[in-house]
Write a protein that holds these residues in place. Sequence first.
Motif, PDB file in Angstrom:
ATOM      1  N   UNK A 195      -8.503 -12.984  -3.319  1.00 17.60           N
ATOM      2  CA  UNK A 195      -9.045 -11.226  -3.608  1.00 17.60           C
ATOM      3  C   UNK A 195      -7.735  -9.828  -3.327  1.00 17.60           C
ATOM      4  N   UNK A 196      -7.396  -9.715  -3.750  1.00 16.33           N
ATOM      5  CA  UNK A 196      -5.934  -8.489  -3.717  1.00 16.33           C
ATOM      6  C   UNK A 196      -6.179  -8.395  -2.781  1.00 16.33           C
ATOM      7  N   UNK A 197      -5.159  -8.156  -2.459  1.00 16.40           N
ATOM      8  CA  UNK A 197      -4.674  -7.510  -0.734  1.00 16.40           C
ATOM      9  C   UNK A 197      -3.429  -6.484  -0.593  1.00 16.40           C
ATOM     10  N   UNK A 198      -2.472  -6.613  -0.700  1.00 14.85           N
ATOM     11  CA  UNK A 198      -0.871  -5.835  -0.449  1.00 14.85           C
ATOM     12  C   UNK A 198      -0.775  -5.744  -2.284  1.00 14.85           C
ATOM     13  N   UNK A 199      -1.023  -7.213  -2.596  1.00 17.98           N
ATOM     14  CA  UNK A 199      -1.183  -6.831  -4.590  1.00 17.98           C
ATOM     15  C   UNK A 199      -2.896  -6.955  -5.579  1.00 17.98           C
ATOM     16  N   UNK A 219       1.864  -5.904  -9.510  1.00 24.88           N
ATOM     17  CA  UNK A 219       1.178  -4.386  -9.522  1.00 24.88           C
ATOM     18  C   UNK A 219       0.856  -4.945  -7.757  1.00 24.88           C
ATOM     19  N   UNK A 220       1.876  -3.366  -6.812  1.00 17.23           N
ATOM     20  CA  UNK A 220       1.607  -3.159  -5.269  1.00 17.23           C
ATOM     21  C   UNK A 220       0.166  -2.590  -5.431  1.00 17.23           C
ATOM     22  N   UNK A 221      -0.314  -2.219  -4.304  1.00 16.76           N
ATOM     23  CA  UNK A 221      -1.197  -1.537  -4.047  1.00 16.76           C
ATOM     24  C   UNK A 221      -0.840  -0.008  -2.953  1.00 16.76           C
ATOM     25  N   UNK A 222      -0.999   0.451  -3.838  1.00 14.99           N
ATOM     26  CA  UNK A 222       0.786   1.711  -2.997  1.00 14.99           C
ATOM     27  C   UNK A 222      -0.260   2.291  -1.668  1.00 14.99           C
ATOM     28  N   UNK A 223      -1.364   2.220  -1.285  1.00 13.91           N
ATOM     29  CA  UNK A 223      -1.909   2.597   0.002  1.00 13.91           C
ATOM     30  C   UNK A 223      -1.164   2.254   1.759  1.00 13.91           C
ATOM     31  N   UNK A 224      -0.115   0.552   0.808  1.00 16.57           N
ATOM     32  CA  UNK A 224       0.053  -0.550   2.203  1.00 16.57           C
ATOM     33  C   UNK A 224       1.024   0.315   2.254  1.00 16.57           C
ATOM     34  N   UNK A 225       1.305   0.252   3.705  1.00 11.36           N
ATOM     35  CA  UNK A 225       2.385   1.043   4.371  1.00 11.36           C
ATOM     36  C   UNK A 225       2.877  -0.150   5.659  1.00 11.36           C
ATOM     37  N   UNK A 226       3.424  -0.222   5.885  1.00 10.98           N
ATOM     38  CA  UNK A 226       4.182  -1.232   6.974  1.00 10.98           C
ATOM     39  C   UNK A 226       3.509  -0.388   8.681  1.00 10.98           C
ATOM     40  N   UNK A 275       5.751   1.164  10.666  1.00 14.86           N
ATOM     41  CA  UNK A 275       6.676   2.231  11.557  1.00 14.86           C
ATOM     42  C   UNK A 275       6.812   2.685  10.211  1.00 14.86           C
ATOM     43  N   UNK A 276       5.691   3.070   9.036  1.00 15.33           N
ATOM     44  CA  UNK A 276       5.267   4.886   7.999  1.00 15.33           C
ATOM     45  C   UNK A 276       5.928   4.282   7.122  1.00 15.33           C
ATOM     46  N   UNK A 277       7.190   3.727   6.764  1.00 14.34           N
ATOM     47  CA  UNK A 277       7.548   2.238   5.607  1.00 14.34           C
ATOM     48  C   UNK A 277       6.724   2.394   4.502  1.00 14.34           C
ATOM     49  N   UNK A 278       6.642   2.118   3.258  1.00 13.70           N
ATOM     50  CA  UNK A 278       5.238   1.893   2.045  1.00 13.70           C
ATOM     51  C   UNK A 278       6.148   0.427   2.414  1.00 13.70           C
ATOM     52  N   UNK A 279       5.069  -1.018   1.580  1.00 12.12           N
ATOM     53  CA  UNK A 279       5.211  -1.813   0.894  1.00 12.12           C
ATOM     54  C   UNK A 279       5.585  -1.258  -0.272  1.00 12.12           C
ATOM     55  N   UNK A 280       6.846  -2.266  -1.248  1.00 11.43           N
ATOM     56  CA  UNK A 280       7.014  -1.254  -2.636  1.00 11.43           C
ATOM     57  C   UNK A 280       7.064  -3.086  -3.216  1.00 11.43           C
ATOM     58  N   UNK A 281       8.132  -3.051  -3.940  1.00  9.28           N
ATOM     59  CA  UNK A 281       8.056  -4.054  -5.177  1.00  9.28           C
ATOM     60  C   UNK A 281       9.198  -5.349  -4.041  1.00  9.28           C
ATOM     61  N   UNK A 282      10.517  -3.433  -3.925  1.00 12.01           N
ATOM     62  CA  UNK A 282      11.473  -5.009  -2.982  1.00 12.01           C
ATOM     63  C   UNK A 282      11.636  -5.924  -1.918  1.00 12.01           C
ATOM     64  N   UNK A 283      10.073  -4.965  -1.384  1.00  8.83           N
ATOM     65  CA  UNK A 283       9.639  -6.400  -0.575  1.00  8.83           C
ATOM     66  C   UNK A 283       9.403  -7.781  -1.266  1.00  8.83           C
ATOM     67  N   UNK A 284       8.758  -7.341  -2.373  1.00 11.79           N
ATOM     68  CA  UNK A 284       8.563  -8.504  -3.095  1.00 11.79           C
ATOM     69  C   UNK A 284       9.339  -9.458  -3.320  1.00 11.79           C
ATOM     70  N   UNK A 285      10.703  -8.592  -4.071  1.00  8.98           N
ATOM     71  CA  UNK A 285      11.872  -9.418  -4.251  1.00  8.98           C
ATOM     72  C   UNK A 285      13.001  -9.397  -3.176  1.00  8.98           C
ATOM     73  N   UNK A 286      12.814  -8.870  -1.910  1.00  7.66           N
ATOM     74  CA  UNK A 286      13.871  -9.690  -1.294  1.00  7.66           C
ATOM     75  C   UNK A 286      12.242 -10.924  -0.409  1.00  7.66           C
ATOM     76  N   UNK A 338       9.558  -0.712 -10.720  1.00  7.63           N
ATOM     77  CA  UNK A 338       9.458   1.072 -10.753  1.00  7.63           C
ATOM     78  C   UNK A 338       8.998   0.141  -8.987  1.00  7.63           C
ATOM     79  N   UNK A 339       8.384   1.209  -8.428  1.00  6.76           N
ATOM     80  CA  UNK A 339       8.425   1.256  -7.256  1.00  6.76           C
ATOM     81  C   UNK A 339       7.222   0.350  -6.794  1.00  6.76           C
ATOM     82  N   UNK A 340       6.220   0.079  -7.564  1.00  6.57           N
ATOM     83  CA  UNK A 340       5.108  -0.686  -6.817  1.00  6.57           C
ATOM     84  C   UNK A 340       5.233  -1.940  -8.275  1.00  6.57           C
ATOM     85  N   UNK A 341       6.264  -1.835  -9.294  1.00  2.22           N
ATOM     86  CA  UNK A 341       5.600  -4.033 -10.025  1.00  2.22           C
ATOM     87  C   UNK A 341       6.589  -3.905  -9.887  1.00  2.22           C
TER      88      UNK A 341
END
Length: 416
Positions: free
Chosen positions: A90-94, A109-116, A118-129, A156-159
């Motif tokens: 099932x989809x989770x962060x994606x 495509x990321x779920x925009x509701x997820x955050x770390x 510390x409050x920072x959003x979980x984004x496509x940058x985290x996927x690449x990193x 983009x931020x979530x793709x």
Amino acid sequence: MKRFGSWKKAGIAVLAASALALTACAGGGDNANNNGGGGGADVGDGILHIGTTTEVVNWTPLNSVSITDIWVVYQLYPALQTLTSEGTYEPHVADSIKTSEDGNSVIISMNKDFKWSDGEPITAKDVAFTLDRLRDDALLAGKGFIGNYDGTEIQDDYTAVVKMKEPSFGWSIDLAQSVYLIPEHVFADVPTFQGYSIENDPDRWVSGGSFKLTNIVAGQRYDFEPNEYYPMRAKGNDAVKGLEFQIYADVNTMQLALRNNDIDLMAPIVPASAIAGLESQQNIEVVEAKEAMNFSKLTFNASHDVLADAKVRNAIAGLIDTKAIIDNVLQGHGQQGTSPLIPALTEFQPDVKPYKSTPDETKKVLADAGFPDPTLMLTCDQGNSSHAKSAQLVRDMLAPAGINVDIRCAERATSL
């Protein structure tokens, strides 16, 4: 939380129907306290007390093979998809994971509701990193698939568009089912994860999962509290105020703790021999999954000159009676498979037949390969009673063909 155990071997797989042992009075209940000598759990404290038999060996993110490491450390790092008890993903962060029309890339495509935590959003940058570090730092979590990774384009931020070196539909499935994310903003300044540990650096304990790490007591326990930013907490889960992984010296002591209500759940594999006894306890429920959710395997070292020959491997594997392992070690709580896929993934099962051979046939194959009367070293996880017993059966099954088996079981990470 679910725990699944099994045994699988090369060419002929044994996949155990999973057994989950838990007390009827989980944390947050109204039952009176019953603090035995194990974890000293207060069953009304709202904490889910989980027993395990080993300490965390490696606090390096995404570089663990020890089971306890994965249970504890991976609480922090959310998966792109999650596996259900029915064997589906099932989809989770994606929100979605799709293969491009040309088959050369995977669009996440990321779920925009997820955050770390510390409050920072979980984004496509985290996927690449994450994917870059799995490749560049040769982290163990990426061993099975990262070789075909060719970089990530952030649309983009979530793709994120993940590029492959060679088109592969199977690789896109591996990616979707294998990747756990680590936070770029927390670890960007770490030059390499090899030899790196978060154990003594609480500022790095940032979580994208449902719980965040709050305390480490070496040799005793690991404490977690809910991640307030986790968006998928089900109704009623507020009753769970935290998790505590309690370390026990051995599985027998842990079973006693379960019987005494000192813990709510046993994380390690429940030995098949213990299932009947646990089922007879009034305060314990054992739930067995219909389809096996994972497997164990006996793997040949194909870098050995003789074992590099598939005919030799097949002849040896053909001597191993998988049904006997299921009946004698798992006491019937298992399934025989013929591929490295769990039975729940029926649509992907290949048409493969188990190997069969006789001692005389195997002797001839070994002699023709210049390897008569060989001695093979067999290692396994000494903390898994099913593996240790299975290793002894394998030794006895190979003996009629003149094959000596030197069993050297060790702690799981060491044996792997």
